[in-house]
Design a protein around this motif. Structure first.
Motif, PDB file in Angstrom:
ATOM      1  N   LYS A 102      -4.196   9.299  -0.575  1.00 58.65           N
ATOM      2  CA  LYS A 102      -4.703   9.360   0.796  1.00 58.65           C
ATOM      3  C   LYS A 102      -5.324   8.023   1.212  1.00 58.65           C
ATOM      4  N   MET A 103      -6.143   7.442   0.334  1.00 56.85           N
ATOM      5  CA  MET A 103      -6.780   6.166   0.639  1.00 56.85           C
ATOM      6  C   MET A 103      -5.733   5.071   0.854  1.00 56.85           C
ATOM      7  N   TYR A 109       0.822  -1.208   0.000  1.00 56.66           N
ATOM      8  CA  TYR A 109       0.000   0.000   0.000  1.00 56.66           C
ATOM      9  C   TYR A 109       0.856   1.258   0.000  1.00 56.66           C
ATOM     10  N   TYR A 110       1.935   1.249   0.772  1.00 57.09           N
ATOM     11  CA  TYR A 110       2.793   2.430   0.856  1.00 57.09           C
ATOM     12  C   TYR A 110       3.466   2.708  -0.487  1.00 57.09           C
ATOM     13  N   ARG A 111       3.951   1.659  -1.126  1.00 58.49           N
ATOM     14  CA  ARG A 111       4.581   1.792  -2.450  1.00 58.49           C
ATOM     15  C   ARG A 111       3.564   2.293  -3.473  1.00 58.49           C
ATOM     16  N   GLY A 149      -1.670   2.553   6.907  1.00 58.28           N
ATOM     17  CA  GLY A 149      -1.753   2.819   8.338  1.00 58.28           C
ATOM     18  C   GLY A 149      -2.496   1.735   9.087  1.00 58.28           C
ATOM     19  N   TRP A 150      -3.554   1.223   8.491  1.00 56.50           N
ATOM     20  CA  TRP A 150      -4.297   0.116   9.122  1.00 56.50           C
ATOM     21  C   TRP A 150      -3.393  -1.101   9.269  1.00 56.50           C
ATOM     22  N   GLU A 151      -2.638  -1.386   8.200  1.00 51.89           N
ATOM     23  CA  GLU A 151      -1.739  -2.546   8.251  1.00 51.89           C
ATOM     24  C   GLU A 151      -0.686  -2.352   9.338  1.00 51.89           C
ATOM     25  N   LYS A 152      -0.176  -1.124   9.477  1.00 43.45           N
ATOM     26  CA  LYS A 152       0.808  -0.835  10.523  1.00 43.45           C
ATOM     27  C   LYS A 152       0.191  -1.081  11.896  1.00 43.45           C
TER      28      LYS A 152
END
Length: 80
Positions: free
Chosen positions: A44-45, A30-32, A51-54
């Motif tokens: 943003k999404m 997701y970050y990539r 962030g949820w995964e973190k």
């Protein structure tokens, strides 16, 4: 979500370790993707998903700490 049919994990610690690995892979994905997104709303999404995964990683790491503490307590009680 499909569960891979591989060797069965042997312990709760192995399950948690594998779960952390998968959450880390999802976070990185997701970050990539967010870093490559052209639209701000998409970025943003994707950052929200990362962030949820973190958060999942942190929660699983807390479970690992709890499990290790329980294992230590069990060893102390049984003398082994």
């Amino acid at each position: 979500m499909q569960i891979e049919k591989t060797a069965q994990p042997g312990s709760m610690m192995e399950i948690l370790t594998e779960a952390i690995k998968k959450e880390q892979e999802s976070y990185e994905y997701y970050y990539r993707a967010a870093s490559q997104a052209a639209k701000p709303a998409t970025r943003k999404m994707l950052l929200n998903l990362a962030g949820w995964e973190k958060g999942h990683i942190e929660e699983l790491e807390n479970h690992v700490k709890e499990l290790k503490a329980q294992m230590e307590a069990d060893r102390a009680m049984t003398g082994g």
